[in-house]
Design a protein around this motif. Structure first.
Motif, PDB file in Angstrom:
ATOM      1  N   MET B 170       0.739  -1.244   0.087  1.00 55.42           N
ATOM      2  CA  MET B 170       0.084   0.099  -0.063  1.00 55.42           C
ATOM      3  C   MET B 170       0.860   1.348  -0.082  1.00 55.42           C
ATOM      4  N   ILE B 171       2.010   1.197   0.672  1.00 54.78           N
ATOM      5  CA  ILE B 171       2.875   2.314   0.580  1.00 54.78           C
ATOM      6  C   ILE B 171       3.274   2.418  -1.043  1.00 54.78           C
ATOM      7  N   VAL B 172       3.390   1.379  -1.722  1.00 46.20           N
ATOM      8  CA  VAL B 172       3.744   1.895  -3.222  1.00 46.20           C
ATOM      9  C   VAL B 172       2.707   2.308  -3.642  1.00 46.20           C
ATOM     10  N   ARG B 173       1.516   1.840  -3.613  1.00 39.73           N
ATOM     11  CA  ARG B 173       0.199   1.761  -4.490  1.00 39.73           C
ATOM     12  C   ARG B 173      -0.448   3.140  -4.255  1.00 39.73           C
ATOM     13  N   ASP B 174      -0.511   3.367  -2.835  1.00 38.66           N
ATOM     14  CA  ASP B 174      -1.397   4.646  -2.165  1.00 38.66           C
ATOM     15  C   ASP B 174      -0.497   5.918  -2.042  1.00 38.66           C
ATOM     16  N   SER B 175       0.909   5.702  -1.812  1.00 38.32           N
ATOM     17  CA  SER B 175       1.552   6.892  -1.291  1.00 38.32           C
ATOM     18  C   SER B 175       2.607   7.192  -2.638  1.00 38.32           C
ATOM     19  N   LEU B 176       3.431   6.435  -2.946  1.00 42.86           N
ATOM     20  CA  LEU B 176       4.452   6.367  -3.956  1.00 42.86           C
ATOM     21  C   LEU B 176       3.715   6.899  -5.268  1.00 42.86           C
ATOM     22  N   VAL B 177       2.641   6.301  -5.526  1.00 37.23           N
ATOM     23  CA  VAL B 177       1.834   6.672  -6.857  1.00 37.23           C
ATOM     24  C   VAL B 177       1.822   8.120  -6.929  1.00 37.23           C
ATOM     25  N   SER B 221      14.139   9.848 -21.065  1.00 37.53           N
ATOM     26  CA  SER B 221      15.326  10.532 -21.380  1.00 37.53           C
ATOM     27  C   SER B 221      16.706  10.056 -20.739  1.00 37.53           C
ATOM     28  N   GLY B 222      16.518   9.223 -19.792  1.00 36.24           N
ATOM     29  CA  GLY B 222      17.839   8.758 -18.900  1.00 36.24           C
ATOM     30  C   GLY B 222      17.907   9.428 -17.550  1.00 36.24           C
ATOM     31  N   ALA B 223      16.921  10.486 -17.414  1.00 39.44           N
ATOM     32  CA  ALA B 223      17.023  11.363 -16.185  1.00 39.44           C
ATOM     33  C   ALA B 223      16.483  10.498 -15.042  1.00 39.44           C
ATOM     34  N   LEU B 224      16.806  10.591 -13.882  1.00 40.72           N
ATOM     35  CA  LEU B 224      16.512  10.088 -12.445  1.00 40.72           C
ATOM     36  C   LEU B 224      15.638  10.702 -11.573  1.00 40.72           C
ATOM     37  N   ALA B 225      15.070  10.095 -10.958  1.00 39.68           N
ATOM     38  CA  ALA B 225      14.392  10.485  -9.617  1.00 39.68           C
ATOM     39  C   ALA B 225      14.391   9.758  -8.379  1.00 39.68           C
ATOM     40  N   THR B 226      14.657  10.245  -7.501  1.00 40.86           N
ATOM     41  CA  THR B 226      14.702   9.444  -6.158  1.00 40.86           C
ATOM     42  C   THR B 226      13.591  10.166  -5.433  1.00 40.86           C
ATOM     43  N   THR B 227      12.920   9.271  -4.421  1.00 38.88           N
ATOM     44  CA  THR B 227      11.753   9.397  -3.428  1.00 38.88           C
ATOM     45  C   THR B 227      11.894   8.598  -2.414  1.00 38.88           C
ATOM     46  N   GLU B 228      11.850   9.396  -1.300  1.00 38.57           N
ATOM     47  CA  GLU B 228      11.667   8.753   0.171  1.00 38.57           C
ATOM     48  C   GLU B 228      10.121   8.655   0.660  1.00 38.57           C
ATOM     49  N   VAL B 229       9.677   7.634   0.968  1.00 36.72           N
ATOM     50  CA  VAL B 229       8.409   7.462   1.486  1.00 36.72           C
ATOM     51  C   VAL B 229       8.344   6.820   2.772  1.00 36.72           C
ATOM     52  N   PHE B 230       7.603   7.594   3.825  1.00 37.72           N
ATOM     53  CA  PHE B 230       7.323   7.116   4.956  1.00 37.72           C
ATOM     54  C   PHE B 230       5.865   6.868   5.257  1.00 37.72           C
ATOM     55  N   ALA B 231       5.281   5.834   5.630  1.00 38.00           N
ATOM     56  CA  ALA B 231       3.818   5.496   6.132  1.00 38.00           C
ATOM     57  C   ALA B 231       3.798   6.136   7.498  1.00 38.00           C
ATOM     58  N   LYS B 232       4.696   5.819   8.173  1.00 37.27           N
ATOM     59  CA  LYS B 232       4.680   6.329   9.784  1.00 37.27           C
ATOM     60  C   LYS B 232       5.844   7.000  10.083  1.00 37.27           C
ATOM     61  N   SER B 310      -0.500   3.038 -12.635  1.00 40.67           N
ATOM     62  CA  SER B 310      -0.679   1.434 -12.275  1.00 40.67           C
ATOM     63  C   SER B 310       0.601   0.781 -12.591  1.00 40.67           C
ATOM     64  N   VAL B 311       0.976   0.715 -13.820  1.00 37.27           N
ATOM     65  CA  VAL B 311       2.037  -0.061 -14.445  1.00 37.27           C
ATOM     66  C   VAL B 311       3.227   0.082 -13.616  1.00 37.27           C
ATOM     67  N   VAL B 312       3.411   1.339 -13.398  1.00 37.05           N
ATOM     68  CA  VAL B 312       4.751   1.427 -12.517  1.00 37.05           C
ATOM     69  C   VAL B 312       4.519   1.034 -11.207  1.00 37.05           C
ATOM     70  N   CYS B 313       3.363   1.126 -10.738  1.00 40.98           N
ATOM     71  CA  CYS B 313       3.471   0.782  -9.313  1.00 40.98           C
ATOM     72  C   CYS B 313       3.489  -0.658  -9.329  1.00 40.98           C
ATOM     73  N   GLU B 314       2.929  -1.557 -10.319  1.00 33.68           N
ATOM     74  CA  GLU B 314       3.097  -2.745 -10.328  1.00 33.68           C
ATOM     75  C   GLU B 314       4.725  -3.242 -10.500  1.00 33.68           C
ATOM     76  N   ALA B 315       5.283  -2.580 -11.385  1.00 36.37           N
ATOM     77  CA  ALA B 315       6.605  -2.950 -11.463  1.00 36.37           C
ATOM     78  C   ALA B 315       7.476  -2.534 -10.153  1.00 36.37           C
ATOM     79  N   GLY B 316       6.875  -1.586  -9.433  1.00 39.37           N
ATOM     80  CA  GLY B 316       7.474  -1.155  -8.081  1.00 39.37           C
ATOM     81  C   GLY B 316       7.194  -2.404  -7.084  1.00 39.37           C
ATOM     82  N   LEU B 317       6.149  -2.875  -7.187  1.00 37.25           N
ATOM     83  CA  LEU B 317       5.908  -4.040  -6.295  1.00 37.25           C
ATOM     84  C   LEU B 317       6.923  -5.031  -6.469  1.00 37.25           C
TER      85      LEU B 317
END
Lengths: 331, 331, 331, 331
Positions: B170-177, B221-232, B310-317
């Protein structure tokens, strides 16, 4: 040695070495600049002429051997550090060696072992973020325990520009190495794995240079740190760090305290380079080294810290080439 | 439809649904709340009783079929979205569907294809950061070209707390999305690879839950993005984004404009949850949807945007499970 | 005197004097602490014992007369400054005298005239905001002309607390005096009129003390400056200045660069007192004085600056009593 | 009136009036734009043509009399406000009247007395800072009692530019009037004395115009407030307020949340005018007025607030002329 000023010799009098010589002569208490060495003897002599009674050497080993020199500040290129630091150990003299300690892990390990064999800590490595008031305040907050356990770190390290010929490898070894030390220091743990990713390059990037780079460190506890490094951001010198702990997170480097509002804009200045941003840190670093040397001890980043950084950077170079995570193994 | 107010039905009247119902009734111009649906018919009736002339349905499909309803705001749980959105398409009604569009990529693709088959765009997905004034200003700056090409993005997304039973997935699908959509939108490119790393967990983490998570997106394009996610995170609701472009970088979410100095501390407040932080964004999102629906068009994030997320989150899982980078493949 | 370190004697070894002694001994280049004087001879001896070879005097005039003392740092109470500074002038020794120069305008004028009669500038007054990096940056911006003519200044000067017995008059003479100097320095003009208003007092105010105070300065050009001063704000030590010029305005003192987010709050720390806020400024002030003294010149705030501040404060006291504007007349 | 939308007529369709008409038509829930009036009938007709079914009047009194109009938003020049507001009272219609309520204290008092004689509160005055989220948060903090008693306020109100012909008196009546209301509202007290000082003018100042101005308000409790007002700062629209209370101080208006770093500079944007800065405040003000009018009450700044501001500004004009403090006497 208490009572007498520490007599300091400076090896390497390029831009940074001249800056350190001026610092020792004019801003550091209880230290005296007594000698400078540089293969470019004319440059060394011109520098020495600005101060009273400073000896000039073409050969750094002669400076190290000079009985009038109590302690040595090494600001020469990295590839001659090993020989010079080993000579200082042999002569029993305190050293402040600008980073990197040496060019690779094997040579850094030889330095660590030589110092151990000598039976006495003599070496401080120039990881100066530890002396920046903001980084030091962040470290103190984390160490106090008030914020709980450290979980994640995100670093930004953007140089405005670098000299021609600055390679992808130098971004790892000369720039990223600072954040290697910051993370080891903030977490109080070793890095166990490093990944260096290659994003789409900025159009300012040198031919064939991977700029920017994104690095990921895995710490012993499993915690992660991410770092963005630019060699040529074009914007100014920006160094920031956000440390996220369980009960709070701390950011340093957001900007200076001088807040300006001009036509339709509010804000402040970003310095061109590290000397403006970290002026106080350099003073505090050298003062701490002088004070410790006069008491006969080492308190700053040690030879082992320099060695550990070399091992991580060497793994980072391997990851930069492969794009995959590389394990970090310390002796 | 110009002239008449848009008659809106709201499906799902939990905390968020009740909030949206109140918004439509009291803060959105040219819209009228005419119906609510919820399996908990009592809860729906209690909500409806606060407004004039609002019909109550237990079955969402009855609300969708009601000829008095021009457009539907879906705030039900994600696993019933597919059926409800398909019913709206069949009835030719405009929809604002809270994220996620559906629970996986295959079902999202079915929605996209049904909308295409119907020959008319009807669906807006609730990626509300696009409507936040700060995010919108950042996007406008990047799109103006003044800052040059976008190179790197770093997101922070920290919830203060989540309900019991909130899983790693859910952290991936509901927050990171949200950050999936932010990066696709800011770069104007698809994500081609995702890695979701598992750091040492916070001690607040639910049993067996990977919290926080660090995600890395590779863009076309090859560019990168980083993300920190906390549920709590325990600290409050913090959502920030720093976008680094060639001639400038922009950060949003550093804190509100109310600056307080109290005993030995300066600063401001961090809200508890998304409703305080994004109150204006929700208003602007729903107003934009109402205005577009009355003109017979869709202007916000589309069904395809929902599908791509949805596709990205599925790969994320998949990456969360394996720790390795996973390629993202869009139809 | 170039070459040899400046031999400094410190008069007055209370909290601030001890701080200055430690500074000279440990943080200032090219200076040596050689003597301390204090009527409390035990306290002076205890302080001296922390350093090598520091002489102790009960009578400050003996310290001034000691041929081993090159320069004198006066940190004694203001009412003995006149005698001590005049003795330094007679002995031809450089002085850094903490503010106020003396207790009233007439005595300050005697000091100025004695220095003039001696034919040589010897006195620097301790208006240390001029040495704070933020204030110095603001002054440099204004002097560059980029921001146009200076129009208005607003100062905030809030002490967290003061010792018992701190009177309304001391708020003018010991606190507001800093902003008197800041305005004279920033505008490069004299103050021609001062009004000190008495607002409703804070409940922390001492019995019968006007705290806070609001002061209005009229400058020679007609420009105005407003200042809020608290002796007991209870919050911490806050010193800010906003200078409004024709093409921009500059604010200093908004807060440090260490940004913390904790439970539901973002922000940073406010120090308890001036020593934390202005640590670097004091170092820079004393280093500038040592460097100038070794070159035989005075570069910081002069005896005339101390005199002008005394005249303004004296008028301020009259305004505090009457509530009306009072003209400021300088010799 | 619950249930039906409030039918609003707008008097005056210059830049601000057109803005309010657009707001009522497109951003305010439960309101309908039904009529506009302007002596320039062509301009009014062009505006009306953008909306469905909006009547056009040349004479504002006809709009007020129209039975289809429930409530009137007055955006005409101040010198016609008295007649229009009195007509609304006579017709028993709710009014939102842009500031100033009327041009002087005597006429404002006539409005207050007419409303009282009518036995029902109908008038809200356009002091919109009360609806700005930042000002509202500051007021809520002060009212909570957490910060203790309010002691001092410092306001900054800088317009980038004003139309030709903007006089010294208009700076008091059209600009400073906002801070008059802010101080009455924040303190919850009347102003008992006002001084308006004339600093050296900016070179942008109109011929013979006192610009900037510095005002000092004395409150009933004895507390003080200082305000800097620029008609032509040249920099942008800056509105800030710092409220100093016994246990904390609060500042609003320091800058937006979008933080940019460009070449050697960090910061954000300052808007050109009030519409960008206070867009949300205007929406919230008009929504609050619509909601209250539908419930048959007045909740915003009242006619008495408008009268009190007129009295203070009238005294301010006298002080501007004389340079001396002027007592403020309310009926």
């Amino acid at each position: 040695m208490t009572g007498a000023a520490l007599r300091v010799g400076v090896i390497g009098v390029g831009r940074m070495g001249a800056d350190h010589a001026q610092r020792v002569a004019h801003r550091i208490a209880n230290a005296t600049l007594v000698a400078v060495a540089d293969p470019d003897r004319v440059r060394a002599a011109e520098l020495a002429a600005q101060y009273d009674d400073v000896r000039v050497f073409a050969d750094p080993l002669d400076l190290i051997a000079d009985p009038r020199v109590d302690a040595v500040l090494i600001v020469s290129p990295g590839f001659v550090h090993e020989e010079q630091v080993l000579a200082c150990i042999a002569a029993g003299k305190f050293v402040l060696c600008e980073k990197p300690l040496t060019m690779d892990a094997a040579s850094s390990l030889r330095v660590v072992e030589a110092e151990r064999a000598g039976g006495r800590a003599l070496i401080q490595v120039g990881f100066m973020r530890r002396f920046d008031p903001e980084y030091a305040a962040m470290k103190a907050m984390l160490d106090s325990g008030d914020l709980g356990r450290l979980l994640l770190v995100h670093n930004i390290h953007r140089n405005k520009d670098v000299p021609a010929g600055f390679t992808s490898e130098m971004i790892v070894r000369d720039s990223l190495v600072h954040e290697v030390d910051v993370c080891r220091w903030l977490f109080g743990e070793e890095i166990t794995e490093i990944t260096v990713l290659s994003p789409a390059p900025t159009s300012y990037a040198g031919e064939g240079v991977v700029d920017p780079q994104v690095a990921i460190f895995r710490m012993e506890s499993g915690a992660l740190a991410t770092t963005e490094v630019f060699a040529k951001s074009g914007l100014g010198y920006e160094v920031r760090c956000e440390a996220s702990a369980e009960r709070g997170n701390v950011t340093v480097g957001l900007g200076s305290g001088v807040f300006v509002r001009a036509a339709n804009a509010w804000g402040g200045a970003i310095p061109d380079d590290f000397r403006a941003r970290f002026a106080t840190a350099y003073d505090d670093e050298v003062q701490a080294w002088v004070d410790a040397s006069r008491r006969g001890v080492v308190v700053g980043p040690s030879a082992y810290d320099g060695y550990a950084a070399s091992v991580v950077c060497e793994a980072g170079l391997e990851s930069l080439a492969s794009g995959s995570p590389i394990k970090v193994v310390l002796s």
